[in-house]
Design an enzyme around this catalytic site. Sequence first.
Site, PDB file in Angstrom:
ATOM      1  N   LYS A  27     -51.329  19.303   8.665  1.00  0.00           N
ATOM      2  CA  LYS A  27     -51.841  20.578   8.165  1.00  0.00           C
ATOM      3  C   LYS A  27     -52.977  20.385   7.182  1.00  0.00           C
ATOM      4  O   LYS A  27     -54.009  21.073   7.250  1.00  0.00           O
ATOM      5  CB  LYS A  27     -50.702  21.382   7.515  1.00  0.00           C
ATOM      6  N   ARG A 128     -48.217  33.081  -6.178  1.00  0.00           N
ATOM      7  CA  ARG A 128     -48.584  31.706  -6.510  1.00  0.00           C
ATOM      8  C   ARG A 128     -49.775  31.666  -7.454  1.00  0.00           C
ATOM      9  O   ARG A 128     -50.696  32.485  -7.360  1.00  0.00           O
ATOM     10  CB  ARG A 128     -48.858  30.916  -5.233  1.00  0.00           C
ATOM     11  N   ASP A 325     -44.294  18.090  -1.120  1.00  0.00           N
ATOM     12  CA  ASP A 325     -43.855  19.068  -0.124  1.00  0.00           C
ATOM     13  C   ASP A 325     -42.557  18.670   0.557  1.00  0.00           C
ATOM     14  O   ASP A 325     -41.958  19.500   1.259  1.00  0.00           O
ATOM     15  CB  ASP A 325     -44.939  19.265   0.939  1.00  0.00           C
ATOM     16  N   LYS A 352     -44.408  26.600  -5.663  1.00  0.00           N
ATOM     17  CA  LYS A 352     -44.803  26.465  -4.262  1.00  0.00           C
ATOM     18  C   LYS A 352     -44.608  27.819  -3.571  1.00  0.00           C
ATOM     19  O   LYS A 352     -44.577  28.865  -4.210  1.00  0.00           O
ATOM     20  CB  LYS A 352     -43.984  25.355  -3.598  1.00  0.00           C
TER      21      LYS A 352
END
Length: 448
Positions: A27, A128, A325, A352
């Site tokens: 990604k 966020r 992540d 996140k």
Amino acid sequence: MPHPTPSPREIFASGPLTGHVAVPGDKSISHRALMFSALAVGESRVEGLLEGEDVLATAAALRAMGAQIERGADGIWRINGVGVGGLLQPQGALEMGNSGTSTRLLMGLVASHAITAAFTGDASLTKRPMGRVIEPLSRMGAEFTAYPGGRLPLILRGINPAVPIDYTLPVASAQVKSAVLLAGLNTPGITRVIEPIATRDHSERMLRGFGATVTVEDDAAGKIIAITGEAELRPQRIVVPGDPSSAAFLVVAATIVPGSDIVVENVGLNPTRAGIFTALRMMGADITELNPREVGGEPVADLRVRHAHLRAIEVPAELAPSMIDEYPILFVAAAFAEGRTVARGAHELRVKESDRIAAMAAALGACGVRTEEYEDGLCVQGNGGGAIAGGGTVRTHLDHRIAMSMAIAALNARASITLDDASPIATSYPVFFQSLDLLRGETLVPAA
């Protein structure tokens, strides 16, 4: 941007996972491949692009600013760029969906152009923090009107010429680093980013490949990354390796389900991204790298993974930037280990797509796993390798990694686990359930 109607999904335990599987393209690299191609003059070609919602949001925004981006029937994406400094005024708001990477990096691109752009996103993204990007870009001359707390929706008024800066990252963030470097692409002079703690370096690697002058030096203060502005980028052919973040879910699945033996193909193993595999090996995971090679300037290998008995560890805090992540799936692995796994030094998990510390503590707790929550991490009491209780309904908080992590936990649970909404998984791994189907030879069905 409204979120789609929730899609609950009930997931049952699995027999051994076997066979070969490939994960979607990385990604982080996919975002950057589109952005840098959009700033080159001529046609770039990208193979293996992740076609998840986050990356498609980047493509749509770049089209809105003048780039020609098309997917061919052969699966190859062709991008005809506008050149550095050539972005056009978008006619409407840029819809970022759930993608923090799209938002922060595109803010950097727009900041050094004399255009104005409005950024919006879904309910998760609007929570966020964007202040960490607003601050350095404001120093370069861009102006912002943001929702209270420096959040989306926001309006960015770029400036040309922008002012080159030397900027020390207050937190380890590849997104902030990349935003400043991208603003520096169209800024006269040299823009420098100092990172006291190294973060993923895809931007530096790929910018060099496109022809930008980027230097990296080690200093007492950390790494100093410098980019020379007013660059001319050359079109490229890019092959995107498999996403290590996506691969991590399947690696943990094979590790915790007895009798499993799988090969995950074409996994990117950039050392700034591979911390999860280091941590899992410390716990005793059986992960072997096959056919190591280089693809598009990135180290890649196939990973053979077999079921293993895991032991609890204290996760080194210095691994956090290279696996930030992947903490949710690490917490799942810890639930099946022998002893108490402690992970600290991961404050970034609080901001996140969801508060991943609180979300995973609640999700694991609903399925019979004991945890202790810290401000900067989590302690997980493992069960020694047997099945967890399961039986809970998990709130995913519009967070793809919470959803996938608990789907993996369900593969070795005594009772099924229900995700309240599996639809966020499409942001990064649209064929996640198909991959599981392939490895376990069963069909997963939505909950009623």
